[in-house]
Each structure stands twice: as structure tokens, then as C-alpha cells.
Design an enzyme around this catalytic site. Structure first.
Site, PDB file in Angstrom:
ATOM      1  N   GLU A  53      43.036  43.130 -52.300  1.00  0.00           N
ATOM      2  CA  GLU A  53      43.847  44.202 -52.860  1.00  0.00           C
ATOM      3  C   GLU A  53      43.163  44.839 -54.073  1.00  0.00           C
ATOM      4  OE1 GLU A  53      46.782  40.986 -51.397  1.00  0.00           O
ATOM      5  OE2 GLU A  53      44.744  41.104 -52.191  1.00  0.00           O
ATOM      6  N   TRP A 173      16.224  16.992 -25.019  1.00  0.00           N
ATOM      7  CA  TRP A 173      17.398  17.727 -25.458  1.00  0.00           C
ATOM      8  C   TRP A 173      18.199  18.056 -24.236  1.00  0.00           C
ATOM      9  CZ3 TRP A 173      18.502  18.457 -30.529  1.00  0.00           C
ATOM     10  CH2 TRP A 173      17.464  18.337 -31.446  1.00  0.00           C
ATOM     11  N   THR A 199      24.726   8.006 -33.632  1.00  0.00           N
ATOM     12  CA  THR A 199      24.049   9.304 -33.570  1.00  0.00           C
ATOM     13  C   THR A 199      23.073   9.460 -34.734  1.00  0.00           C
ATOM     14  OG1 THR A 199      25.905  10.361 -32.443  1.00  0.00           O
ATOM     15  CG2 THR A 199      24.382  11.808 -33.622  1.00  0.00           C
TER      16      THR A 199
END
Length: 364
Positions: A53, A173, A199
Site C-alpha cells: 500500500e 542420477w 541421504t
């Protein structure tokens, strides 16, 4: 007064430009219209900076037009002092007599107070214009305010026969290089990113933004017994990092060891810890056990799955969502399957429970 939804769509368009820079604040755009012409517009550009605003009013060259102008703003103007003064007061003092609001702010410090302040000042207010789209744009902020946790995005890559890795945990991958660049762009959009112990150990990920420009998310790794070697990339001080463990809490440089405990160690306590630090989004990259632990307790909002044409025949199975894909799109040689929690719309306070178009900001 005639309301033109086009101007709210413009407010949404510019609000999105704030991106990651405004978090943990919401994305907000404001457009000021006089006799069908835009005379000023602006958006919240960075956390701690002026709100939408303020920018919109500053961009109006002839302030005498404001008394006959309408402001379209994607989120209810704030009514409290935070890092900036209340925007509702600014709008009242500007002389604007009509305001169109996209959606209410669920923050209890606002929660309708901004709109009430405008009405108390004699301003004509119209609510819930393009409400669904306005809430969707701020689904991270809305989740944080309503559910008291970060918005949770799951991401993994799987083979055509639905394996996330080979039996020994190796997977470099599954997805294509194009898909990996996409993942880095997604990382740059979120405040935090999480992987599990396995991981971290097998893939040695950096969890940083490298293939695109952007801010690194807060890195989190689950390491209950502190078994991970500090030679891993996650200890390299390249980005703020939390080591989630059951032993102790301390901080060295950009690395913080955060002590958590209990049966619900992985999902709920992690969400609580992030909430306390005003982290409004969590991107979970794996592995399968960590992702499934969040799915099993319903702590997820959307999932983005890279589906590769490759096959493994055997290996570690991909997580099971128990939800239907909403849409699919190409990603180089792969495809991205987009899922959302069946209760996502209702969680966000959207009255229409049909699936949201969350895929609109994934590919761009």
C-alpha cells in the site's frame, strides 16, 4: 461501485514479484485505480520494508485523484505496528474512499481489524474478490498462521517402475540435468530444506542453490545419534544448517545442533522448531523413510515427483502418498507429477474444496 477483477489480478501479478525476499511476511500487491485507469501500484518487495500500500500510494503522481479512486489490495491491510506502521491507517489518511480486498489476513494481530478500521473511517470496503487466488498465492503464509507450522512440500525422483534408489541406496542420477536445475529453483523459493541421515551420508548433498540465482534455504539434517562425519558438505558453513539430534544443542558458526526427542521426533517436533523461528516453508528432499514419516502423520501439503523413463527393476520403493496426482508436466526427459493433500483447500480456509492450481508457479 463497479468492481473489475482485472485489477485484483494485476495486484496478484505484482505481489508474486516479492518472492522469497518477503518471507516470513506475505506476498501483497496493491493497485490504485481512477476512472478505469491505474494511477499507482506497488508490492511488498522485501521483509522489513514498506508494504504494498505504501509503494502504491507513493507512485500516485496526482494525490488529488485519490478521493475518487479505488485501491485493490490482495491481502487485508495490516492494523498493527510491526516492522512498519499499520497500512490501514495509511489508507485512511490517504483520502481513498473505496478499497477492494482479495482475502482476509489470518494473523490474529490483523484478522479483520484492518477492514474494520477502514469501515470505521467511512471507507467503502468490498471483500473476497479473487479470494481463492489470493489465498493460493500466500499458501505458505496462510498455513503458518492457521496451522502453526510451515507449509510442507515433498520432492523426490522415481524411476518408471517406482523406485527412489537402488537397493544399496545409490541413485545418481534418476532425474535429468534439466530436472536438477528445476529443483535448485524450487529450493530458492523456500525457507528451509530437509534430508534424513541416510541421504546425507550416501549422497553427501549440499542442499544449496547453485544452478540458478537465489537465496540458500536453511538446511536441516536428521542425525539422531550424531553419527554423520563433519567432512560432509552439510557442515561446510556455506549456509545456515541445523543438525537435528537427541544429544545436545549448541551453535558453531552457521551450524546449529538442535536437540529434539521423543516418538514424534521427525515430523511434529521439526515443524514446531521451524514455527518458533518463523520459518514458513519446508522443502523435504528425502530419502524415502523421512518423506514417508511425514506422509504417515498427514504433515504434507504438496508433492512434486520427477518421474524418469529409467527403470531399476529392484531397489528402494518410492513413498506412497495415498493421493491422486493433480497434474503432470514435462521436465526435460522426465515428467513432473504434482500432488496436493486432499484437505489443502479446507486447511487454507477456502470454501470451495476443489483442487487448487498449485502447478502454476512450478514451471516458470
Amino acid at each position: 461501485m463497479e468492481i473489475n477483477p482485472f485489477f485484483m489480478e494485476r495486484a496478484l501479478e505484482i505481489a508474486a514479484l516479492g518472492g522469497r525476499a518477503v518471507m516470513p511476511n506475505p506476498l501483497v500487491g496493491a493497485v490504485i485505480v481512477h476512472k478505469g485507469e491505474v494511477i499507482g501500484e506497488g508490492y511488498h518487495e522485501r521483509y522489513g520494508g514498506p508494504h504494498a500500500e505504501v509503494h502504491a500510494l507513493e507512485n500516485v503522481k496526482d494525490s488529488s485523484l485519490l478521493k475518487d479512486a479505488t485501491m485493490y489490495v490482495s491481502l487485508e491491510p495490516c492494523a498493527h505496528f510491526g516492522k512498519t506502521p499499520p497500512c490501514a491507517d495509511l489508507v485512511v489518511n490517504s483520502g481513498i474512499r473505496r478499497v477492494v480486498v482479495g482475502c482476509l489476513d489470518p494473523n490474529p494481530k490483523v484478522g479483520g481489524k484492518g477492514i474494520q478500521k477502514l469501515r470505521d473511517a467511512g471507507i467503502e470496503v468490498h471483500e473476497r474478490v479473487r479470494e481463492r487466488e489470493c489465498i493460493l498465492l500466500n499458501r505458505r503464509f496462510m498455513t503458518y498462521q492457521i496451522l502453526k507450522r510451515p507449509y510442507i512440500i515433498l520432492k523426490w525422483a522415481e524411476t518408471a517402475d517406482r523406485f527412489i534408489a537402488r537397493a544399496d541406496g545409490s541413485s545418481k542420477w534418476i532425474s535429468s540435468e534439466f530436472s536438477r536445475r528445476t529443483t535448485h529453483r524450487w529450493r530458492a523459493q523456500e525457507m528451509s530444506i530437509l534430508v534424513g541421515t541416510r541421504t546425507a551420508l550416501l549422497d553427501n548433498p549440499r542442499l544449496t542453490v547453485r544452478h540458478v540465482e537465489g537465496t540458500n534455504p536453511l538446511r536441516l539434517v536428521i542425525d539422531r545419534s550424531l553419527s554423520l562425519p563433519e567432512s560432509l558438505h552439510l557442515f561446510d558453513q556455506e549456509a545456515p544448517t541445523w543438525i537435528l539430534n537427541e544429544k545436545f544443542s549448541k551453535t558453531v558458526g552457521k551450524t546449529s545442533w538442535k536437540q529434539l526427542s521423543g516418538e514424534d521426533f521427525i515430523p511434529r517436533q521439526i515443524c514446531d522448531a521451524l514455527y518458533s523461528e518463523k520459518i514458513i516453508s519446508l522443502f523435504i528432499e528425502g530419502g524415502a523413510h523421512t518423506i514417508q514419516s511425514f506422509i504417515d502423520v498427514g504433515l504434507w501439503d504438496e508433492a512434486r515427483v520427477f518421474q524418469s523413463p529409467r527403470t531399476f527393476t529392484t531397489g528402494i520403493p518410492a513413498p506412497i502418498l495415498g493421493a491422486s496426482g493433480i497434474t503432470s508436466m514435462p521436465s526435460g526427459k522426465d515428467r513432473i507429477e504434482v500432488f496436493q493433500h486432499p484437505d489443502l483447500a479446507s486447511r487454507l480456509g477456502i470454501r470451495d474444496s476443489t483442487p487448487l492450481k498449485i502447478e502454476d508457479d512450478l514451471a516458470g
